[in-house]
Design an enzyme around this catalytic site. Sequence first.
Site, short mmCIF file in Angstrom:
data_model
loop_
_atom_site.label_atom_id
_atom_site.label_comp_id
_atom_site.label_asym_id
_atom_site.label_seq_id
_atom_site.Cartn_x
_atom_site.Cartn_y
_atom_site.Cartn_z
N ASP A 1 -1.96 -5.98 -12.55
CA ASP A 1 -1.02 -7.09 -13.07
C ASP A 1 -1.46 -8.26 -12.49
OD1 ASP A 1 -0.19 -7.04 -10.39
OD2 ASP A 1 2.06 -6.48 -11.07
N CYS B 1 -1.64 -3.74 -7.88
CA CYS B 1 -0.34 -4.75 -8.21
C CYS B 1 -0.17 -5.51 -6.94
CB CYS B 1 0.57 -4.16 -8.75
SG CYS B 1 1.70 -2.79 -7.83
N GLY B 2 0.90 -6.04 -6.70
CA GLY B 2 1.08 -7.07 -5.56
C GLY B 2 1.33 -6.07 -4.16
N THR B 3 2.24 -5.20 -4.28
CA THR B 3 2.31 -3.83 -3.23
C THR B 3 1.56 -2.69 -3.49
OG1 THR B 3 4.21 -3.09 -4.37
CG2 THR B 3 4.75 -4.95 -2.91
N HIS C 1 -7.62 16.37 -0.06
CA HIS C 1 -6.56 17.05 0.23
C HIS C 1 -5.59 17.17 -1.05
CE1 HIS C 1 -6.00 17.79 4.77
NE2 HIS C 1 -7.12 17.86 4.46
N HIS D 1 -5.91 23.53 -0.68
CA HIS D 1 -5.43 22.29 -1.52
C HIS D 1 -5.36 22.62 -3.09
CE1 HIS D 1 -6.19 20.71 2.49
NE2 HIS D 1 -7.51 20.97 2.30
N ARG E 1 -1.76 23.84 -3.42
CA ARG E 1 -0.89 23.10 -3.48
C ARG E 1 -0.50 21.92 -4.36
NH1 ARG E 1 -2.67 22.67 3.05
NH2 ARG E 1 -1.81 24.65 3.56
C1 RB5 Z 1 4.86 -8.56 -9.36
O1 RB5 Z 1 5.49 -9.87 -8.77
C2 RB5 Z 1 5.21 -7.34 -8.48
O2 RB5 Z 1 6.51 -6.97 -8.49
C3 RB5 Z 1 4.05 -6.43 -8.70
O3 RB5 Z 1 2.62 -6.88 -8.57
C4 RB5 Z 1 4.17 -5.25 -7.97
O4 RB5 Z 1 4.08 -5.25 -6.65
C5 RB5 Z 1 5.13 -4.08 -8.30
O5 RB5 Z 1 5.19 -3.20 -7.66
#
Ligand code: RB5
Length: 146
Positions: free
Chosen positions: A9, A66-68, A98, A133, A136
């Site tokens: 994203d 994505c961001g996180t 695994h 593995h 599982r």
């Molecule tokens: C976008 O701001 C952020 O929410 C997205 O990149 C992501 O981290 C969501 O999980």
Amino acid sequence: MKTIVIGSDHGGFHLKQACIKALGEWGYEVLDQGPDCLDSCDYPVYAAKVVDLVKADDAKLGVLICGTGQGMTMTANRLGVRAALCTNEYHARMAREHNDARVLCLGERVTGLGVALGILKAFLETGFGGERHQRRIDLIDSLAKK
Ligand code: RB5
């Protein structure tokens, strides 16, 4: 040549572009599912594009950023591929060896570029261990059907 399907994203856009460049230099064919600019967008849309192609071809692996990394991981697993959020190379190796993860998820806002590229390389260069593995992994699917 191994084909890698990649998407992000806006929060993962810069790292996606860096991964595409590295993958090309390492000799992989890359299918970029977008986005193609930094405009705000919704990560499930791009996760679905990558998951569709990975599910359709056992030979392909995917990368979602994505961001996180959390939203991409949740979406890809819900859509039916084993996707692993990795923040270090050990995570990446174990996710393949695994868990036979088919999609690597990264968080651009939490993982630096050098570390992320190391994770990507480890993920792509590690094979599935099979044996216990496999049992599982089969259990994941059979328990999910209950
Ligand atoms: C976008 O701001 C952020 O929410 C997205 O990149 C992501 O981290 C969501 O999980």
